[in-house]
Motif scaffolding. Structure first.
Motif, PDB file in Angstrom:
ATOM      1  N   GLY A 317       0.778  -1.160  -0.020  1.00 45.34           N
ATOM      2  CA  GLY A 317      -0.067  -0.153  -0.021  1.00 45.34           C
ATOM      3  C   GLY A 317       0.999   1.307   0.033  1.00 45.34           C
ATOM      4  N   GLU A 318       0.018   2.284   0.208  1.00 43.89           N
ATOM      5  CA  GLU A 318       1.027   3.496   0.379  1.00 43.89           C
ATOM      6  C   GLU A 318       1.741   3.577   1.696  1.00 43.89           C
ATOM      7  OE1 GLU A 318       0.911   6.035  -1.937  1.00 43.89           O
ATOM      8  OE2 GLU A 318      -0.429   4.473  -2.985  1.00 43.89           O
ATOM      9  N   PRO A 319       3.072   4.451   1.762  1.00 43.09           N
ATOM     10  CA  PRO A 319       3.656   4.620   2.664  1.00 43.09           C
ATOM     11  C   PRO A 319       2.900   5.339   3.961  1.00 43.09           C
ATOM     12  CG  PRO A 319       4.271   6.289   0.992  1.00 43.09           C
ATOM     13  CD  PRO A 319       3.452   5.224   0.428  1.00 43.09           C
ATOM     14  N   ASP A 320       3.591   5.151   4.911  1.00 45.44           N
ATOM     15  CA  ASP A 320       2.889   5.490   6.407  1.00 45.44           C
ATOM     16  C   ASP A 320       3.727   6.597   7.100  1.00 45.44           C
ATOM     17  OD1 ASP A 320       4.445   3.861   7.296  1.00 45.44           O
ATOM     18  OD2 ASP A 320       2.775   2.488   7.847  1.00 45.44           O
ATOM     19  N   ASN A 321       5.093   6.778   6.871  1.00 44.15           N
ATOM     20  CA  ASN A 321       5.700   7.724   7.363  1.00 44.15           C
ATOM     21  C   ASN A 321       5.594   7.787   8.915  1.00 44.15           C
ATOM     22  OD1 ASN A 321       6.973   7.858   4.836  1.00 44.15           O
ATOM     23  ND2 ASN A 321       7.238  10.203   5.167  1.00 44.15           N
ATOM     24  N   PRO A 322       5.866   7.386   9.858  1.00 43.60           N
ATOM     25  CA  PRO A 322       5.654   7.451  11.293  1.00 43.60           C
ATOM     26  C   PRO A 322       6.014   8.775  11.971  1.00 43.60           C
ATOM     27  CG  PRO A 322       6.659   5.364  10.939  1.00 43.60           C
ATOM     28  CD  PRO A 322       6.643   6.040   9.708  1.00 43.60           C
ATOM     29  N   MET A 323       5.261   9.326  12.765  1.00 37.62           N
ATOM     30  CA  MET A 323       5.785  10.597  13.354  1.00 37.62           C
ATOM     31  C   MET A 323       7.188  10.524  13.810  1.00 37.62           C
ATOM     32  SD  MET A 323       3.112  12.423  13.493  1.00 37.62           S
ATOM     33  CE  MET A 323       3.345  13.779  14.582  1.00 37.62           C
ATOM     34  N   ALA A 324       7.767  11.759  13.242  1.00 34.26           N
ATOM     35  CA  ALA A 324       9.273  11.925  13.592  1.00 34.26           C
ATOM     36  C   ALA A 324       9.555  13.441  13.400  1.00 34.26           C
ATOM     37  CB  ALA A 324      10.046  11.024  12.397  1.00 34.26           C
ATOM     38  N   THR A 325      10.902  13.570  13.856  1.00 32.45           N
ATOM     39  CA  THR A 325      11.614  14.771  13.833  1.00 32.45           C
ATOM     40  C   THR A 325      12.685  14.814  12.664  1.00 32.45           C
ATOM     41  OG1 THR A 325      10.998  15.507  16.063  1.00 32.45           O
ATOM     42  CG2 THR A 325      12.678  16.685  15.097  1.00 32.45           C
ATOM     43  N   VAL A 326      12.840  15.822  12.052  1.00 35.72           N
ATOM     44  CA  VAL A 326      13.918  15.632  10.849  1.00 35.72           C
ATOM     45  C   VAL A 326      14.920  16.879  11.203  1.00 35.72           C
ATOM     46  CG1 VAL A 326      14.215  15.764   8.335  1.00 35.72           C
ATOM     47  CG2 VAL A 326      11.970  15.074   9.250  1.00 35.72           C
ATOM     48  N   PHE A 327      16.160  16.413  11.022  1.00 34.18           N
ATOM     49  CA  PHE A 327      17.253  17.447  11.130  1.00 34.18           C
ATOM     50  C   PHE A 327      18.159  17.247   9.818  1.00 34.18           C
ATOM     51  CE2 PHE A 327      16.050  15.544  15.254  1.00 34.18           C
ATOM     52  CZ  PHE A 327      15.991  16.707  16.061  1.00 34.18           C
ATOM     53  N   THR A 328      18.885  18.163   9.652  1.00 39.10           N
ATOM     54  CA  THR A 328      20.113  18.240   8.838  1.00 39.10           C
ATOM     55  C   THR A 328      21.186  19.116   9.068  1.00 39.10           C
ATOM     56  OG1 THR A 328      20.530  18.486   6.125  1.00 39.10           O
ATOM     57  CG2 THR A 328      19.042  20.102   7.227  1.00 39.10           C
ATOM     58  N   ASP A 329      22.378  18.937   8.384  1.00 36.20           N
ATOM     59  CA  ASP A 329      23.228  19.600   8.292  1.00 36.20           C
ATOM     60  C   ASP A 329      23.720  20.491   7.164  1.00 36.20           C
ATOM     61  OD1 ASP A 329      24.702  17.719   7.125  1.00 36.20           O
ATOM     62  OD2 ASP A 329      26.403  17.502   8.497  1.00 36.20           O
ATOM     63  N   MET A 330      22.957  20.214   6.322  1.00 38.35           N
ATOM     64  CA  MET A 330      23.083  20.943   5.238  1.00 38.35           C
ATOM     65  C   MET A 330      22.245  22.342   5.058  1.00 38.35           C
ATOM     66  SD  MET A 330      22.789  17.710   2.454  1.00 38.35           S
ATOM     67  CE  MET A 330      21.467  16.639   3.215  1.00 38.35           C
ATOM     68  N   LEU A 331      22.771  23.278   3.924  1.00 40.34           N
ATOM     69  CA  LEU A 331      21.958  24.438   3.973  1.00 40.34           C
ATOM     70  C   LEU A 331      21.188  24.299   3.004  1.00 40.34           C
ATOM     71  CD1 LEU A 331      22.231  27.734   4.495  1.00 40.34           C
ATOM     72  CD2 LEU A 331      23.979  27.645   2.641  1.00 40.34           C
ATOM     73  N   SER A 332      19.834  24.849   3.602  1.00 38.50           N
ATOM     74  CA  SER A 332      18.674  24.926   2.648  1.00 38.50           C
ATOM     75  C   SER A 332      18.434  26.192   1.803  1.00 38.50           C
ATOM     76  CB  SER A 332      17.668  24.335   3.402  1.00 38.50           C
ATOM     77  OG  SER A 332      17.365  25.091   4.259  1.00 38.50           O
ATOM     78  N   PHE A 333      17.721  26.122   1.063  1.00 43.44           N
ATOM     79  CA  PHE A 333      17.379  27.503   0.337  1.00 43.44           C
ATOM     80  C   PHE A 333      15.887  27.610  -0.032  1.00 43.44           C
ATOM     81  CE2 PHE A 333      19.114  25.362  -3.067  1.00 43.44           C
ATOM     82  CZ  PHE A 333      18.663  25.464  -4.191  1.00 43.44           C
ATOM     83  N   TRP A 334      15.465  28.720  -0.617  1.00 48.14           N
ATOM     84  CA  TRP A 334      13.960  28.764  -1.251  1.00 48.14           C
ATOM     85  C   TRP A 334      13.057  28.406   0.006  1.00 48.14           C
ATOM     86  CZ3 TRP A 334      14.358  25.912  -6.633  1.00 48.14           C
ATOM     87  CH2 TRP A 334      15.152  26.963  -7.544  1.00 48.14           C
ATOM     88  N   ASP A 335      13.442  28.910   1.032  1.00 49.61           N
ATOM     89  CA  ASP A 335      12.573  28.676   2.103  1.00 49.61           C
ATOM     90  C   ASP A 335      12.081  27.154   2.420  1.00 49.61           C
ATOM     91  OD1 ASP A 335      12.611  31.467   2.802  1.00 49.61           O
ATOM     92  OD2 ASP A 335      10.924  31.953   1.541  1.00 49.61           O
ATOM     93  N   THR A 336      12.890  26.321   2.072  1.00 50.25           N
ATOM     94  CA  THR A 336      12.378  24.899   2.329  1.00 50.25           C
ATOM     95  C   THR A 336      12.992  24.603   3.574  1.00 50.25           C
ATOM     96  OG1 THR A 336      14.243  24.083   1.117  1.00 50.25           O
ATOM     97  CG2 THR A 336      12.485  24.350  -0.106  1.00 50.25           C
ATOM     98  N   LEU A 337      12.271  23.621   4.272  1.00 56.83           N
ATOM     99  CA  LEU A 337      12.860  23.000   5.514  1.00 56.83           C
ATOM    100  C   LEU A 337      12.908  21.734   5.532  1.00 56.83           C
ATOM    101  CD1 LEU A 337       9.724  24.681   7.618  1.00 56.83           C
ATOM    102  CD2 LEU A 337      12.181  25.616   7.372  1.00 56.83           C
ATOM    103  N   PRO A 338      13.704  20.946   6.331  1.00 53.33           N
ATOM    104  CA  PRO A 338      14.090  19.371   6.474  1.00 53.33           C
ATOM    105  C   PRO A 338      12.914  18.597   6.354  1.00 53.33           C
ATOM    106  CG  PRO A 338      15.488  20.681   7.910  1.00 53.33           C
ATOM    107  CD  PRO A 338      14.537  21.739   7.472  1.00 53.33           C
ATOM    108  N   GLN A 339      11.844  19.109   7.278  1.00 51.47           N
ATOM    109  CA  GLN A 339      10.641  18.183   7.330  1.00 51.47           C
ATOM    110  C   GLN A 339       9.904  18.212   5.859  1.00 51.47           C
ATOM    111  OE1 GLN A 339      11.551  20.857   9.325  1.00 51.47           O
ATOM    112  NE2 GLN A 339      11.032  20.256  11.333  1.00 51.47           N
TER     113      GLN A 339
END
Length: 464
Positions: A317-339
């Motif tokens: 079936g479809e993925p269910d992605n359990p509840m979680a917190t997302v971190f990164t040490d990479m520099l994001s842009f365009w107002d995008t977030l790790p989540q």
């Protein structure tokens, strides 16, 4: 060498434990109206007992085999169609076939194989058909049919048909061991002959049976997968849910594999021994790509349906992605977030020129038994802005400040910016994980789009 020996003994110990449960089941008796599925389970249990016994008997032979794989001096081959097999291919596609009373799918398999391959694909592979039947009329007719339909491939050296026979060897058939013994014996002999002949023809070997449908560009899929795994240890890559077909090996392992199969009676199912062979060479869990590229064409007879049950792809079936917190040490842009890389919607995470060692870390709110994980980076159609080299790891033993896991196990590398694999666990390992880590393994000089991380977790059974 010593490590392989200890691993072998560990496998034997686990199988001895399995034997205890088998004996318990036997003591309960078998009802007269046993269903077909129950009969299949009983056959498998009996077979497992045979493997336990034979592994004990042949441990010393395996030790010798690790140093000097057996040569098959009593294997006789005749080239029935094709040019002299010179040169070195990237991939040998090995297909074994025997005469069957209910007809054959061999020609349909070859049609599917060549139709699914581009001209570029064909330059990288050799198709090797091994016929191991002794009926001269059937052999002549089969070769004539193949030559009539695929003569251009034969003349170009892309297709060869070989007849093989195997005399006395360490592998013996036994009467009365199981209802499927004769079929297992015939299949084992064909596989041994095929692998022995193909051991020096290419870098990699793909095992197919003679009733398989191939997905378009399967050669390309295999090429990119083995390229991604090139610097990592592996024994078998599974590209199908079928028990034997769709397995890719290093050709350098084929002599050892053929020798290993000969250590056991030929009427033990081949797929069980293939799994044990990978384990003995330190591949502790299967490497199984979630999307199959090989499928069964049909069945040959009722007996073969019972002895060789067709495994179907499990619909999770479809993925269910359990509840979680997302971190990164990479520099994001365009107002995008790790989540954005983990939430199941159309949002994505854009990062600036990631370097080796950068990561995206998903820390689950509570441990889960993850059974499948998929990662998509870049634009799938344009092949732009994707992670060229990265890995997915699963972690356990959560630590705080900062949130992370203390230990990780490798699922696999991304293949052309993507990964979609089933997750397996070692027998004595932690079965619930707390972290999913996307690790960059080479520096990039362009922005990267991390489009989606998908997770399938085993559903917890509700207590009554």
């Amino acid at each position: 060498m010593r490590g392989c020996l200890w691993r072998f003994m560990g496998v034997m110990a686990s199988l001895v434990i399995l034997r205890f449960f088998i004996q318990e089941n036997k003591a309960a008796g078998v009802k007269h109206n046993t269903t077909l599925n129950e009969k299949k389970k009983i056959i498998q249990q009996i077979t497992q007992e045979q493997i336990i016994s034979e592994m004990k008997n042949h441990l010393k032979y395996f030790t010798k085999m690790q140093k000097n794989p057996l040569v098959l001096p009593n294997a006789n081959y005749t080239l029935l169609a094709g040019t002299s097999l010179q040169g070195k291919w990237m991939l040998t596609v090995g297909i074994s076939s025997v005469q069957r009373t209910h007809g054959s799918y061999l020609l349909d398999t070859l049609k599917s194989l060549f139709q699914a391959s581009s001209e570029l694909d064909l330059e990288y592979m050799l198709v090797l058909v091994l016929l191991s039947d002794t009926d001269p009329k059937w052999l002549n007719q089969t070769v004539a049919n193949i030559s009539g339909l695929f003569l251009p491939h034969i003349e170009s050296g892309r297709l060869a048909v070989v007849h093989g026979l195997l005399g006395d060897s360490l592998a013996k058939s036994r009467n009365g061991t199981s209802p499927c013994g004769e079929l297992y014996s015939r299949q084992k002999t064909s596989f041994v002959l095929l692998m022995n002949f193909a051991s020096n023809l290419s870098d990699y070997f793909l095992l197919l049976e003679d009733n398989v449908r191939c997905s378009p560009r399967f050669v390309s899929d295999i090429y990119w997968a083995v390229s991604a795994w090139k610097e990592l240890p592996w024994v078998t890559l599974d590209f199908s849910s079928m028990k034997n077909s769709g397995k890719v090996f290093h050709s350098r392992d084929l002599s050892r594999l053929a020798s290993f199969l000969l250590l056991f009676p030929k009427d033990i199912p081949t797929h069980l021994l293939l799994s044990e062979f990978s384990l003995l060479l330190s591949q502790n869990v299967p490497i199984h790509f979630s999307s199959s590229i090989f499928y069964p064409l049909g069945s040959h007879s009722e007996a073969e349906d019972t002895c060789f049950p067709v495994a179907q792809d499990t619909d999770l079936g479809e993925p269910d992605n359990p509840m979680a917190t997302v971190f990164t040490d990479m520099l994001s842009f365009w107002d995008t977030l790790p989540q954005f890389a983990y939430i199941l919607n159309d949002d994505s995470l854009w990062v600036v020129n990631p370097i080796e060692g950068n990561y995206l870390l998903v820390v689950l709110d509570k441990p889960q038994k993850v059974i499948r994980v998929a990662v998509l980076t870049g634009f799938s159609q344009k092949r732009m802005n994707y992670l060229k080299q990265a890995q997915i790891l699963l972690g356990y033993s959560v630590m705080d400040y900062p949130k992370r896991c203390a230990q990780y196990t490798l699922v696999g590398p991304l293949v052309r910016g993507q990964l979609d694999q089933m997750v397996f666990y070692e027998e004595d390992s932690v079965k619930e994980i707390s972290c999913i880590k996307l690790l960059v393994t080479v520096s990039h000089d362009s922005p990267i789009k991390i489009q989606q991380i998908k997770v399938w977790a085993e559903v917890e059974e509700e207590e009554n």
